[in-house]
Design a protein around this motif. Sequence first.
Motif, short mmCIF file in Angstrom:
data_model
loop_
_atom_site.label_atom_id
_atom_site.label_comp_id
_atom_site.label_asym_id
_atom_site.label_seq_id
_atom_site.Cartn_x
_atom_site.Cartn_y
_atom_site.Cartn_z
N UNK A 1 -12.85 -13.79 -3.08
CA UNK A 1 -13.20 -12.87 -2.00
C UNK A 1 -12.43 -13.24 -0.72
N UNK A 2 -12.23 -14.54 -0.49
CA UNK A 2 -11.38 -14.99 0.63
C UNK A 2 -9.98 -14.39 0.52
N UNK A 3 -9.42 -14.51 -0.69
CA UNK A 3 -8.07 -14.00 -0.91
C UNK A 3 -8.00 -12.51 -0.60
N UNK A 4 -9.00 -11.77 -1.11
CA UNK A 4 -9.04 -10.34 -0.85
C UNK A 4 -9.14 -10.05 0.64
N UNK A 5 -10.06 -10.72 1.30
CA UNK A 5 -10.30 -10.45 2.72
C UNK A 5 -9.06 -10.73 3.56
N UNK B 1 -6.55 -8.04 3.09
CA UNK B 1 -6.94 -6.81 3.79
C UNK B 1 -6.74 -6.96 5.30
N UNK B 2 -7.08 -8.13 5.82
CA UNK B 2 -6.88 -8.37 7.26
C UNK B 2 -5.40 -8.25 7.64
N UNK C 1 -3.35 -6.46 6.07
CA UNK C 1 -2.83 -5.17 5.61
C UNK C 1 -1.74 -5.37 4.57
N UNK D 1 -0.33 -4.76 1.59
CA UNK D 1 -0.51 -3.76 0.54
C UNK D 1 -0.14 -4.29 -0.84
N UNK E 1 -2.89 -6.62 -2.11
CA UNK E 1 -4.08 -5.84 -2.44
C UNK E 1 -3.89 -5.04 -3.72
N UNK E 2 -2.70 -4.44 -3.86
CA UNK E 2 -2.43 -3.63 -5.06
C UNK E 2 -2.49 -4.51 -6.31
N UNK F 1 -4.19 -7.31 -6.64
CA UNK F 1 -5.60 -7.72 -6.82
C UNK F 1 -6.39 -6.61 -7.51
N UNK F 2 -6.22 -5.39 -7.02
CA UNK F 2 -6.93 -4.24 -7.59
C UNK F 2 -6.48 -3.99 -9.03
N UNK G 1 -8.11 -6.39 -11.39
CA UNK G 1 -9.53 -6.05 -11.62
C UNK G 1 -9.64 -4.88 -12.60
#
Lengths: 297, 297
Positions: A261-265, A268-269, A271, A273, A276-277, A279-280, A283
């Motif tokens: 969740x740290x990595x994700x946050x 995102x902070x 930005x 992309x 994030x892409x 990571x998504x 999942x």
Amino acid sequence: MPGVTDDNTSTAQPFRQLRVGIAGLGLMGGSLALALRGQVRLLHGLDRDAATRRRALREGVVDSAEAMLTAGSPPLDLLVLALPVRAIVQMLDNLPALRPAGCGVLDLGSAKRVVVAAMSALPEHFEAIGGHPLCGKETSGLAAASADLYRGQRFVLCPTARTTGAIRDRALALIEAIGARPILLDADEHDVILAATSHLPYVISATLMRSVVEKRQWSLSASGFRDVSRLAGGEPQVMLDILLTNRDELLAALARYRADLDFFQEALERGDERALAGWIAAAHAAHAAYRREGGIA
Amino acid sequence: MPGVTDDNTSTAQPFRQLRVGIAGLGLMGGSLALALRGQVRLLHGLDRDAATRRRALREGVVDSAEAMLTAGSPPLDLLVLALPVRAIVQMLDNLPALRPAGCGVLDLGSAKRVVVAAMSALPEHFEAIGGHPLCGKETSGLAAASADLYRGQRFVLCPTARTTGAIRDRALALIEAIGARPILLDADEHDVILAATSHLPYVISATLMRSVVEKRQWSLSASGFRDVSRLAGGEPQVMLDILLTNRDELLAALARYRADLDFFQEALERGDERALAGWIAAAHAAHAAYRREGGIA
């Protein structure tokens, strides 16, 4: 002598001749009684709540019922502990005084290491095996019980120092009788996996539900919110006992979860992309693999 | 002249006479087309994927289809943008060049502030309103579309600087035609609430799914895991666009969520039974209130 089970004959005793005690007539114990109805010689319920006992007797869920196991309780060939985990452990600790001749014991608790330890500490003339049916509901109590709760679901059995071939066969016969599917598994391994697939999901589901309650934000929510927050409805005492008795494994699973969740946050902070892409996508691929490899529909 | 809509007559134009364009024939756009089939004069699909266009035409999901909107596309009274949020914004930015005479526009995106801003920046002869149907599935694409996806579900409408009475009535007529229930809401408020009830649930669901994939721990999981991890299956591009375009509200919701997770973790580390029992009880009470106050079943 009441309560006597002759271990030498237990193996040969047909399942239909068993006198089964069920301690706890809530969702799990009540559903077990309903699923076993008519398949055993006696269903004897134990529940501290008088209204639950009356209901269970009135609806024929059990043949007889009393508030707690005593030395004067009817003889039982198999005692199933369908209680919160710490109540299971406490009952196991009291059992030698109540059943001096021993009896067969199975439990339905969701944390297995502490239960297996308590079973292993029983006197040698007891026969005991840990159990965990992988099913449930977000509602609790006898009113929510149903005869088909266990049908088609997996039922983990964890060996203890008091597990004989006889008690294992008896547990397997019970699992077959209720339509479930047995899996034999070490208690340590069980607790590591269930921390990740059941106990942690409860925690994140409950945290989500807590996060929207103040502003009633669920007024604008849909099926996604309903499903992710569903486990928050779990019976509080049952959940408290699970979290406390599988604490170390749950904390380890939570630490891994939070690191991701740290990595994700952070992505995102920033930005970021690309991060994030990725990571998504991972999942999404994991969900597809879960569905493919036996994720239940 | 192709593409012309006379604003002065649009109010009076019966819904059945509308020529509706749907950009994006995935789960949401495809389901919208299926739900509108036979209720409007023309359903014109826009989708970059040739196989999706062929399937949509073969199955009669739309009357006509092309890869993208051009100046030569057929006249459309209402254009529905059923695309990832950033693709919606991009199409809105391109729209004045493609529809010089303007047209009616509605979208189905899950983050509304950026969409409403882009709609508000359209030339004055456009009529536009933001939309967000509160429904979905963990599967995506035209193959997952169904005519009843929207039935009984809530459908948020967000006013823009280009929202006239005519486009609002047209959107309300569309919502009625597909069996959904309209809610008028400011885009800012929408994004705050949906961050908490949809976008954050996606993040925690995806994090859970990621946390078990390496060891395939889902091999011992049940319906609780299935439900809490379900949103991890969301369409990656759709989710990426939502997270990036509602970033600030999502980060705020995530911060509140993590603060409560901190509290839980510290209580568990201390073995603080009283704090844990209170935390669990509040989650349980919140779930009961959610069910009571309209949580969907």
